[in-house]
Each structure stands twice: as structure tokens, then as C-alpha cells.
Design a protein around this motif. Structure first.
Motif, PDB file in Angstrom:
ATOM      1  N   ILE A  31       0.833  -1.199   0.000  1.00 48.15           N
ATOM      2  CA  ILE A  31       0.000   0.000   0.000  1.00 48.15           C
ATOM      3  C   ILE A  31       0.866   1.247   0.000  1.00 48.15           C
ATOM      4  O   ILE A  31       0.627   2.196  -0.755  1.00 48.15           O
ATOM      5  N   PHE A  32       1.911   1.253   0.832  1.00 49.02           N
ATOM      6  CA  PHE A  32       2.777   2.433   0.889  1.00 49.02           C
ATOM      7  C   PHE A  32       3.498   2.621  -0.445  1.00 49.02           C
ATOM      8  O   PHE A  32       3.682   3.753  -0.899  1.00 49.02           O
ATOM      9  N   ASP A  33       3.909   1.531  -1.111  1.00 48.23           N
ATOM     10  CA  ASP A  33       4.519   1.634  -2.444  1.00 48.23           C
ATOM     11  C   ASP A  33       3.551   2.298  -3.420  1.00 48.23           C
ATOM     12  O   ASP A  33       3.948   3.165  -4.195  1.00 48.23           O
ATOM     13  N   LYS A  34       2.305   1.885  -3.379  1.00 49.92           N
ATOM     14  CA  LYS A  34       1.292   2.461  -4.268  1.00 49.92           C
ATOM     15  C   LYS A  34       1.112   3.947  -3.974  1.00 49.92           C
ATOM     16  O   LYS A  34       1.079   4.774  -4.886  1.00 49.92           O
ATOM     17  N   TRP A  35       0.991   4.288  -2.699  1.00 50.97           N
ATOM     18  CA  TRP A  35       0.858   5.690  -2.326  1.00 50.97           C
ATOM     19  C   TRP A  35       2.049   6.491  -2.808  1.00 50.97           C
ATOM     20  O   TRP A  35       1.904   7.588  -3.338  1.00 50.97           O
ATOM     21  N   PHE A  36       3.247   5.945  -2.610  1.00 48.50           N
ATOM     22  CA  PHE A  36       4.459   6.667  -2.989  1.00 48.50           C
ATOM     23  C   PHE A  36       4.466   6.967  -4.488  1.00 48.50           C
ATOM     24  O   PHE A  36       4.827   8.065  -4.896  1.00 48.50           O
ATOM     25  N   LYS A  37       4.078   5.994  -5.288  1.00 52.65           N
ATOM     26  CA  LYS A  37       4.058   6.210  -6.741  1.00 52.65           C
ATOM     27  C   LYS A  37       3.113   7.341  -7.126  1.00 52.65           C
ATOM     28  O   LYS A  37       3.322   8.028  -8.112  1.00 52.65           O
ATOM     29  N   GLU A  38       2.081   7.546  -6.329  1.00 55.30           N
ATOM     30  CA  GLU A  38       1.113   8.599  -6.611  1.00 55.30           C
ATOM     31  C   GLU A  38       1.595   9.989  -6.186  1.00 55.30           C
ATOM     32  O   GLU A  38       1.143  10.981  -6.731  1.00 55.30           O
ATOM     33  N   PHE A  39       2.479  10.071  -5.202  1.00 55.78           N
ATOM     34  CA  PHE A  39       2.860  11.392  -4.689  1.00 55.78           C
ATOM     35  C   PHE A  39       4.350  11.672  -4.714  1.00 55.78           C
ATOM     36  O   PHE A  39       4.795  12.670  -4.166  1.00 55.78           O
ATOM     37  N   SER A  40       5.132  10.899  -5.378  1.00 57.60           N
ATOM     38  CA  SER A  40       6.583  10.944  -5.245  1.00 57.60           C
ATOM     39  C   SER A  40       7.261  12.189  -5.819  1.00 57.60           C
ATOM     40  O   SER A  40       8.460  12.192  -5.998  1.00 57.60           O
ATOM     41  N   HIS A  41       6.564  13.231  -6.036  1.00 58.05           N
ATOM     42  CA  HIS A  41       7.088  14.451  -6.642  1.00 58.05           C
ATOM     43  C   HIS A  41       8.466  14.834  -6.098  1.00 58.05           C
ATOM     44  O   HIS A  41       8.578  15.421  -5.034  1.00 58.05           O
ATOM     45  N   GLY A  42       9.512  14.485  -6.839  1.00 53.22           N
ATOM     46  CA  GLY A  42      10.864  14.846  -6.445  1.00 53.22           C
ATOM     47  C   GLY A  42      11.450  14.015  -5.324  1.00 53.22           C
ATOM     48  O   GLY A  42      12.504  14.344  -4.794  1.00 53.22           O
ATOM     49  N   LEU A  43      10.768  12.935  -4.946  1.00 58.79           N
ATOM     50  CA  LEU A  43      11.268  12.070  -3.876  1.00 58.79           C
ATOM     51  C   LEU A  43      11.732  10.734  -4.439  1.00 58.79           C
ATOM     52  O   LEU A  43      11.281  10.302  -5.488  1.00 58.79           O
ATOM     53  N   GLU A  44      12.623  10.102  -3.707  1.00 59.96           N
ATOM     54  CA  GLU A  44      13.069   8.745  -4.016  1.00 59.96           C
ATOM     55  C   GLU A  44      12.739   7.855  -2.831  1.00 59.96           C
ATOM     56  O   GLU A  44      12.725   8.310  -1.690  1.00 59.96           O
ATOM     57  N   LYS A  45      12.528   6.569  -3.126  1.00 60.30           N
ATOM     58  CA  LYS A  45      12.299   5.584  -2.079  1.00 60.30           C
ATOM     59  C   LYS A  45      13.182   4.392  -2.374  1.00 60.30           C
ATOM     60  O   LYS A  45      13.190   3.854  -3.476  1.00 60.30           O
ATOM     61  N   HIS A  46      13.960   4.003  -1.375  1.00 57.80           N
ATOM     62  CA  HIS A  46      14.827   2.832  -1.486  1.00 57.80           C
ATOM     63  C   HIS A  46      14.352   1.817  -0.447  1.00 57.80           C
ATOM     64  O   HIS A  46      14.174   2.154   0.721  1.00 57.80           O
ATOM     65  N   ASN A  47      14.140   0.586  -0.901  1.00 54.14           N
ATOM     66  CA  ASN A  47      13.567  -0.466  -0.051  1.00 54.14           C
ATOM     67  C   ASN A  47      14.618  -1.420   0.490  1.00 54.14           C
ATOM     68  O   ASN A  47      15.700  -1.558  -0.082  1.00 54.14           O
ATOM     69  N   THR A  48      14.255  -2.101   1.560  1.00 52.18           N
ATOM     70  CA  THR A  48      15.102  -3.170   2.075  1.00 52.18           C
ATOM     71  C   THR A  48      15.245  -4.233   0.983  1.00 52.18           C
ATOM     72  O   THR A  48      14.390  -4.345   0.105  1.00 52.18           O
ATOM     73  N   PRO A  49      16.311  -5.026   1.026  1.00 53.32           N
ATOM     74  CA  PRO A  49      16.516  -6.062   0.001  1.00 53.32           C
ATOM     75  C   PRO A  49      15.354  -7.058  -0.032  1.00 53.32           C
ATOM     76  O   PRO A  49      14.696  -7.297   0.981  1.00 53.32           O
ATOM     77  N   GLU A  50      15.133  -7.631  -1.219  1.00 52.86           N
ATOM     78  CA  GLU A  50      14.032  -8.593  -1.376  1.00 52.86           C
ATOM     79  C   GLU A  50      14.162  -9.773  -0.425  1.00 52.86           C
ATOM     80  O   GLU A  50      13.151 -10.333   0.008  1.00 52.86           O
ATOM     81  N   ALA A  51      15.383 -10.167  -0.085  1.00 51.86           N
ATOM     82  CA  ALA A  51      15.580 -11.305   0.818  1.00 51.86           C
ATOM     83  C   ALA A  51      14.935 -11.058   2.176  1.00 51.86           C
ATOM     84  O   ALA A  51      14.492 -11.997   2.833  1.00 51.86           O
ATOM     85  N   SER A  52      14.849  -9.808   2.589  1.00 59.11           N
ATOM     86  CA  SER A  52      14.242  -9.511   3.895  1.00 59.11           C
ATOM     87  C   SER A  52      12.744  -9.786   3.892  1.00 59.11           C
ATOM     88  O   SER A  52      12.163 -10.063   4.939  1.00 59.11           O
ATOM     89  N   ALA A  53      12.114  -9.736   2.725  1.00 60.99           N
ATOM     90  CA  ALA A  53      10.680 -10.010   2.629  1.00 60.99           C
ATOM     91  C   ALA A  53      10.365 -11.457   3.013  1.00 60.99           C
ATOM     92  O   ALA A  53       9.279 -11.738   3.523  1.00 60.99           O
ATOM     93  N   LYS A  54      11.305 -12.352   2.796  1.00 63.37           N
ATOM     94  CA  LYS A  54      11.095 -13.752   3.174  1.00 63.37           C
ATOM     95  C   LYS A  54      10.933 -13.902   4.683  1.00 63.37           C
ATOM     96  O   LYS A  54      10.429 -14.895   5.168  1.00 63.37           O
ATOM     97  N   HIS A  55      11.386 -12.893   5.411  1.00 65.04           N
ATOM     98  CA  HIS A  55      11.290 -12.899   6.878  1.00 65.04           C
ATOM     99  C   HIS A  55      10.319 -11.822   7.371  1.00 65.04           C
ATOM    100  O   HIS A  55      10.386 -11.402   8.527  1.00 65.04           O
ATOM    101  N   ASP A  56       9.456 -11.367   6.457  1.00 69.19           N
ATOM    102  CA  ASP A  56       8.444 -10.359   6.775  1.00 69.19           C
ATOM    103  C   ASP A  56       9.036  -9.069   7.339  1.00 69.19           C
ATOM    104  O   ASP A  56       8.444  -8.433   8.210  1.00 69.19           O
ATOM    105  N   PHE A  57      10.199  -8.688   6.840  1.00 68.69           N
ATOM    106  CA  PHE A  57      10.801  -7.416   7.233  1.00 68.69           C
ATOM    107  C   PHE A  57      10.774  -6.494   6.017  1.00 68.69           C
ATOM    108  O   PHE A  57      11.371  -6.788   4.980  1.00 68.69           O
ATOM    109  N   TYR A  58      10.048  -5.388   6.142  1.00 64.97           N
ATOM    110  CA  TYR A  58       9.902  -4.425   5.049  1.00 64.97           C
ATOM    111  C   TYR A  58      10.232  -3.036   5.583  1.00 64.97           C
ATOM    112  O   TYR A  58       9.705  -2.632   6.614  1.00 64.97           O
ATOM    113  N   GLY A  59      11.060  -2.341   4.868  1.00 62.56           N
ATOM    114  CA  GLY A  59      11.396  -0.989   5.258  1.00 62.56           C
ATOM    115  C   GLY A  59      11.841  -0.184   4.051  1.00 62.56           C
ATOM    116  O   GLY A  59      12.179  -0.744   3.000  1.00 62.56           O
ATOM    117  N   SER A  60      11.830   1.120   4.209  1.00 65.35           N
ATOM    118  CA  SER A  60      12.222   2.019   3.123  1.00 65.35           C
ATOM    119  C   SER A  60      12.846   3.270   3.711  1.00 65.35           C
ATOM    120  O   SER A  60      12.607   3.615   4.868  1.00 65.35           O
TER     121      SER A  60
END
Length: 161
Positions: A104-133
Motif C-alpha cells: 500500500i505504501f509503495d502504491k501511495w508513494f508512486k502517486e505522490f513521489s514528486h521529487g522524492l526517491e524511495k529505497h527499499n530493504t533487500p528482497e531477501a528480507s521479505a522472506k522474513h516479513d521485514f519491510y522498510g524504506s
């Protein structure tokens, strides 16, 4: 940006609250966090989060566009006031919904990212339910320092799993 809820800033200046039309209370907050750079020196940053206190735990939450608009407004105001800073965002998983929050936050970010960048935790962390940006302005002169510290800290604490 569509309509948003009226925001009340708390006395501490680092948190906000607003009440939705269904009576739910949202609290949005910034807390201090410390990342590390490659030299293991502290890199202070703020972490952003929000929570909801439901008026009726049994009633399912309905989609409310004004919640998204209000959260986005708070983030935009942060970057308007502090353009050379960055924000961490972690999706907590106490209820097993971290992945949904991340999507949901990824979707929101794509809608409002005016001049902003978002860098996410590595995909491997998703296997352990750890998500961050980390969020930051693209023109931030400290951008690389924050990005490097974000990924170094994840590796240092073995959060990339």
C-alpha cells in the motif's frame, strides 16, 4: 491532492493525530533512529510511522481516500520543512500484515513521489516479513550518505536476512 482530514499537531511537535469520518483516530509520528555508516559512525535520521485506534474492533475498515491524503500531506510537509533530511519507514508485522502495508505504501508513494526517491530493504528480507524504506528528496545533497547508511545498517544488523 484530494481532500484530507484536519490534522492536530501534538505539543511535542513530532506527532500528529486526526479523526476519520468513521470516528477512528490516527496517530502519525516521527521518532529518532540512528543508522550507521561504513565507518560505524552514527547517522541520525527520523523514522515515520502511523497507527489507528478503531472505534469498533469488530467492524471491518473501509477504504478512505482522505486517510492516504492526510498521511501524504504530513510527509510532504516534513520534506518542505527539512529538504536535506530523510525518513525511514518500517512496516510492522505484529498482526501479519507487513507485506500489505508495504504494498500500500509503495502504491501511495508512486502517486505522490514528486521529487522524492524511495529505497527499499533487500528482497531477501521479505522472506522474513521485514519491510522498510528510506524516503528522501532526489536533490538532497546528503542523499548518498543516507542511502549508504540505510543499506549498511540493514547489513550490519543482518536485517536483509
Amino acid at each position: 491532492m484530494s481532500a484530507r482530514y484536519e490534522i492536530n499537531r501534538n505539543e511535542n511537535g513530532t506527532s500528529y493525530h486526526f479523526i476519520t469520518s468513521s470516528g477512528n483516530t490516527y496517530i502519525a509520528y516521527f521518532t529518532e533512529f540512528t543508522m550507521l555508516n561504513r565507518n560505524r559512525k552514527d547517522v541520525p535520521i527520523l523514522s515515520f510511522g502511523f497507527s489507528c485506534k478503531l472505534t469498533d474492533d469488530d467492524e471491518p475498515q473501509r477504504y478512505d481516500r482522505k486517510i492516504k491524503s492526510t498521511i501524504i500531506y504530513i510527509i510532504e510537509e516534513f520534506f518542505n520543512a527539512l529538504p536535506t533530511e530523510s525518513i525511514l519507514y518500517f512496516c510492522m508485522n505484529q498482526d501479519g500484515k507487513a507485506k500489505n502495508r508495504h504494498l500500500i505504501f509503495d502504491k501511495w508513494f508512486k502517486e505522490f513521489s514528486h521529487g522524492l526517491e524511495k529505497h527499499n530493504t533487500p528482497e531477501a528480507s521479505a522472506k522474513h516479513d521485514f519491510y522498510g524504506s528510506i524516503l528522501l528528496k532526489s536533490a538532497n545533497p546528503n542523499k548518498q550518505k543516507f542511502i549508504d547508511a540505510f543499506y549498511f545498517t540493514i547489513d550490519y544488523w543482518d536485517l536483509g536476512c
